[in-house]
Enzyme design. Sequence first.
Site, PDB file in Angstrom:
ATOM      1  N   ALA A  61     -27.550  26.370  25.307  1.00 33.01           N
ATOM      2  CA  ALA A  61     -27.090  27.535  24.532  1.00 33.01           C
ATOM      3  C   ALA A  61     -27.967  27.677  23.297  1.00 33.01           C
ATOM      4  CB  ALA A  61     -25.640  27.327  24.132  1.00 33.01           C
ATOM      5  N   GLY A 100     -26.219  23.618  28.049  1.00 31.74           N
ATOM      6  CA  GLY A 100     -26.000  24.756  28.927  1.00 31.74           C
ATOM      7  C   GLY A 100     -27.076  24.868  29.997  1.00 31.74           C
ATOM      8  N   GLU A 103     -25.882  22.686  32.656  1.00 29.33           N
ATOM      9  CA  GLU A 103     -24.678  23.306  33.237  1.00 29.33           C
ATOM     10  C   GLU A 103     -25.060  24.456  34.176  1.00 29.33           C
ATOM     11  OE1 GLU A 103     -22.933  23.734  29.219  1.00 29.33           O
ATOM     12  OE2 GLU A 103     -21.121  22.910  30.097  1.00 29.33           O
ATOM     13  N   GLU A 123     -24.383  18.001  23.889  1.00 26.06           N
ATOM     14  CA  GLU A 123     -23.508  18.781  23.002  1.00 26.06           C
ATOM     15  C   GLU A 123     -22.788  17.914  21.974  1.00 26.06           C
ATOM     16  OE1 GLU A 123     -23.878  19.285  26.195  1.00 26.06           O
ATOM     17  OE2 GLU A 123     -23.822  21.411  26.693  1.00 26.06           O
TER      18      GLU A 123
END
Length: 715
Positions: A61, A100, A103, A123
């Site tokens: 992200a 992310g 992910e 994270e």
Amino acid sequence: MAALTRVSGSVGLISLLNPPVNALSAAVRQGIVDTVRRAVSDPQVKSVVICGQNGVFCGGADIKEFGGHMSGPPLVPIFNTIEAADKPVVAAIEGSALGGGLELALACHYRITQSKARLGLPEVSLGLLPAAGGTQRLPRLIGVPAALDLITTGRHLTGAEALKLGIVDQVTDQNTVEAAVKFALSIVGQSLESRRISTLPCPCPADIDAFFEGVMQRVKKSAHGAIAPVACVQAVQAAATLPFTQGMQREQELMATLFGSGQARALQYCFFSQRVVSKWSSPSGSRWDTSKPKPVTKVGVIGLGTMGRGITVALALAGLSVVAVETQQQQMMAAQHAVSGMLERTARRRGVSLVGDQIRYSVELEAVADVELVIEAVFEDMALKEKLFKQLSTLCKADTLLCSNTSSLDIDHLASQTHSPQLVVGMHFFAPAHVMKLLEVVYGPRSAPQAVATAMELGKRMGKVSVAVGNCSGFVGNRMLMPYVEEASFLVEEGASPEIVDRALEEFGFPMGVFRMSDLSGLDVGWKVRKARGLVEPGQMSRVRQGRRYSPLGDLLCEQGRFGQKTGRGWYLYDSAGSREAQPDPWLQSFLEEYRARQGLVSRRIDSQEVLERCLYALINEGFNILQEGIAAGPEDIDMIYVFGYGFPRHRGGPMFYASQVGLAQVLQRLEHYQQLHPDIPHLRPSSLLRRLVSSGSPRIQRWREIIRMPHSSL
Ligand SMILES: CCCCCCCCCCCCC[C@H](O)CC(=O)SCCNC(=O)CCNC(=O)[C@H](O)C(C)(C)COP(=O)(O)OP(=O)(O)OC[C@H]1O[C@@H](n2cnc3c(N)ncnc32)[C@H](O)[C@@H]1OP(=O)(O)O
């Protein structure tokens, strides 16, 4: 921000386009939505490959977005759509797949990776958890224990390790995108049922409740008050006990509590600060982007005590040739043995092959005649160092950089002993030097920009967080430590016990309170420094020295031979010399009572708020003085020094960030309060920069540099 092309006839190749790390910004997320929709609906596309531009899959992200208003499509539905697609989707992982990014890859049906790529869910180090399905998909793919390890530590894996754990399906040393396209062509028409991770059962240990209880205890203990690791465990527990959709809900709830927390802000500040400090500048105008480092392949290390040994190991692990010099034959043999052991252990821990053969040992100083850079690590004795720098200046090549590992001595003075003072800088490592991440690179007014750039670059190659600082007594870290340690002693004089002080600091998040830390590093170290400064008066109890308040407590303990852990006694009592288990010492309690009585001090109750305010605000106040004097270029430099070198809790962002969170006006007001009570303690007198920042409306920490540079009157 994402492009779709058709390759090899029927493969839809989606490339993420957001340099440098293809972070999942709002535009990239929209790009993925659009390209996936087009690929899925295009009858000519039979399978899909997702890759990142410029050899990086995706760094996760976009962390910069977290500070502001979030817009654009959210990740979870995007990833669910990818997983639900009825055409096979393959992730082609080069460079990094982090957060992310991983992910996204877990939502794909297959993953092919470059062997050297870095994969992970970091994270937690940003005060968050993997909230785009990472906590729910990873345990289903590789089992609960392995997933917990990765999610709670945030550690990175190589592609090869990821294959072993079952995170990826194939590793390649060839062109990853080409390999993925070939693979995508080969699987068209195969069932995707078993490839949708969200539909898989979660492999769990037998007694799940007991297992999570044990994990939670361990994680809480090592978290030192950080909340994200605990939330990560809770999210994985949901994966182990709930259906996917409910687990996802739990993941979102837990993320919501972390997302706006002060800890997340602090940790994200640390992420960016670590990068800010690598972009160094000095008051002379030299800067990271205009100063080219000199290539270094061979380094000399002089003095093979604890520091020299650690530095030798760190250099060898970074792949440099080392000439290690210790003039005493016996010391040299002992050092050689110790270095081999350290290398062996580190290589085993890191799973890399041993790197001892590029170290040459010598008892002759002349052995460093042909190196490009020397790191001096002899005793902290100015006369010894002066002599050594004079000798080195004559025997080394004219352009050899001469660096000192001194922790407090004057770098300018050492430079003045040489023919080329511009080639002298400090490289202040922290013990153990092959483990600790911090390096203070100390420049003087005469240091050449290239000398600073070279030391900074060498630190980076050694895996250090290198911070460039100006020359002053103690540089940044140790200079700020002085008031912190002194306040702790004053508090003990006034009625606290070492346990009370340490407990408050450990509850704040330090791995060790100030007294346990002093016992570990040896009380004699500070004693020697105080002696050199003419502060020690053997057997004397006077509490004013050199015109200011002084606590002789540390000196009195040293006079009793109580040097800390190594002698089995210090501020605490230990089972035996060298033992680490600190016990409160009844002897110390009566010694303190007697001391207070002789000094006419009336013991009072001291609470943890006072401990924290007096120790931390004194340290922070010195940080403001350092900024004011230009010894550190910005608050980020100080914060990274404290986080990486002094155990300041990372989830508090470092002392200056912590001050900004408490509120500068509040810090100022409390310093004023304590200064009124203790006018004989100069380090409680508020820094004029702190006053200036408060009268400028306490701006955000990112704006402090501007204010510091603004012309002002000191009247
Ligand atoms: C009530 C409110 C409810 C709230 C709910 C809100 C939900 C929000 C939705 C969340 C969904 C969760 C998604 C996900 O789980 C979360 C994440 O992914 S967090 C990000 C995780 N990723 C990382 O931590 C990786 C960080 N990056 C790195 O480790 C390294 O940069 C790298 C990728 C390994 C590359 O290393 P290097 O090659 O050495 O390069 P640099 O580190 O120097 O970086 C270069 C440059 O890029 C900038 N940068 C790097 N990563 C990011 C990033 N993820 N976002 C933004 N910017 C990034 C870095 O700062 C450098 O910038 P420069 O200094 O050059 O300006």
